[in-house]
Write a protein that holds these residues in place. Structure first.
Motif, PDB file in Angstrom:
ATOM      1  N   SER A 153       0.804  -1.223   0.000  1.00 38.06           N
ATOM      2  CA  SER A 153       0.000   0.000   0.000  1.00 38.06           C
ATOM      3  C   SER A 153       0.839   1.276   0.000  1.00 38.06           C
ATOM      4  CB  SER A 153      -0.960   0.000   1.188  1.00 38.06           C
ATOM      5  OG  SER A 153      -0.252   0.035   2.407  1.00 38.06           O
ATOM      6  N   VAL A 166      -4.732   1.126 -10.198  1.00 37.83           N
ATOM      7  CA  VAL A 166      -5.403   0.142  -9.349  1.00 37.83           C
ATOM      8  C   VAL A 166      -6.793  -0.103  -9.924  1.00 37.83           C
ATOM      9  CG1 VAL A 166      -6.302  -0.371  -7.045  1.00 37.83           C
ATOM     10  CG2 VAL A 166      -4.141   0.885  -7.290  1.00 37.83           C
ATOM     11  N   SER A 206      -9.124  -3.253  -5.225  1.00 40.29           N
ATOM     12  CA  SER A 206      -8.355  -3.266  -3.987  1.00 40.29           C
ATOM     13  C   SER A 206      -9.227  -3.792  -2.858  1.00 40.29           C
ATOM     14  CB  SER A 206      -7.879  -1.843  -3.665  1.00 40.29           C
ATOM     15  OG  SER A 206      -7.104  -1.829  -2.492  1.00 40.29           O
ATOM     16  N   LEU A 264      -4.950  -7.137  -4.494  1.00 45.83           N
ATOM     17  CA  LEU A 264      -4.698  -5.906  -5.231  1.00 45.83           C
ATOM     18  C   LEU A 264      -4.583  -6.275  -6.705  1.00 45.83           C
ATOM     19  CD1 LEU A 264      -4.089  -2.850  -5.029  1.00 45.83           C
ATOM     20  CD2 LEU A 264      -1.660  -3.456  -4.845  1.00 45.83           C
ATOM     21  N   GLY A 283       2.748   3.402  -2.276  1.00 46.02           N
ATOM     22  CA  GLY A 283       3.020   3.644  -3.689  1.00 46.02           C
ATOM     23  C   GLY A 283       4.430   4.145  -3.968  1.00 46.02           C
ATOM     24  N   TRP A 314      -3.114   5.773  -3.317  1.00 51.54           N
ATOM     25  CA  TRP A 314      -2.702   4.380  -3.488  1.00 51.54           C
ATOM     26  C   TRP A 314      -2.942   3.607  -2.212  1.00 51.54           C
ATOM     27  CZ3 TRP A 314      -1.090   2.138  -7.929  1.00 51.54           C
ATOM     28  CH2 TRP A 314      -0.554   0.868  -7.832  1.00 51.54           C
ATOM     29  N   PRO A 315      -3.528   2.434  -2.227  1.00 49.64           N
ATOM     30  CA  PRO A 315      -3.977   1.620  -3.347  1.00 49.64           C
ATOM     31  C   PRO A 315      -5.494   1.628  -3.552  1.00 49.64           C
ATOM     32  CG  PRO A 315      -3.726   0.189  -1.456  1.00 49.64           C
ATOM     33  CD  PRO A 315      -3.441   1.617  -1.000  1.00 49.64           C
TER      34      PRO A 315
END
Length: 149
Positions: free
Chosen positions: A20, A66, A69, A75, A22, A42-43
């Motif tokens: 998670s 993404v 999620s 993911l 980024g 993100w995410p």
């Protein structure tokens, strides 16, 4: 289809902590020389990371979005690589005793990569994934303090 797995000696939540982040994408994904968050958080679904791939003097730019999620279990990403097209990357995070089993499933989706996809391509992907999952395990195990190990 290139599917590989890696046992990581941390909990699913600890694994998700690295997934998670980024800004850490370039630490474990094979290819990018640098990465940064571009859009969104993100995410979360729709969030995007921009990255650069350098091969000698040549540099290509891409982005990863993404698509799905489900923290801390799944993911799903779509990587855009310019003329090569896109790839679907699904990362599944499963508890495995005191550890975590990470399953990586990647295959070309659109563009030249999708049209040229074959068994030889999958063999090369397997080599890339082996190295990438090893790097991911090292990133998790070295950055997240162990509680149970």
């Amino acid at each position: 289809m290139a599917v590989r797995h890696q046992l990581i000696h941390r909990t699913p939540q600890e694994v998700w902590t690295v997934l998670s982040d980024g800004d850490r994408y370039g630490d474990w994904v094979i290819g990018p020389s640098r990465s940064s968050q571009q859009d969104g958080n993100w995410p979360d679904e729709g969030a995007c990371i921009a990255y650069a791939v350098r091969l000698g003097p040549w540099e290509g730019k891409g982005r990863t979005v993404v698509r799905y999620s489900e923290p801390p279990h799944r993911l799903e990403l779509e990587a855009y690589s310019g003329p090569l097209g896109t790839a679907r990357i699904a990362i599944e995070v499963k508890p495995w005793g005191e550890d975590t089993l990470v399953i990586l499933d990647e295959h070309p989706l659109r563009g030249a990569g999708g049209r040229l996809h074959n068994a030889a391509f999958d063999a090369v992907q397997q080599l890339r994934h082996r190295r990438m999952l090893k790097r991911f395990a090292e990133a998790v195990e070295h950055s997240v303090p162990s509680v149970a190990h």
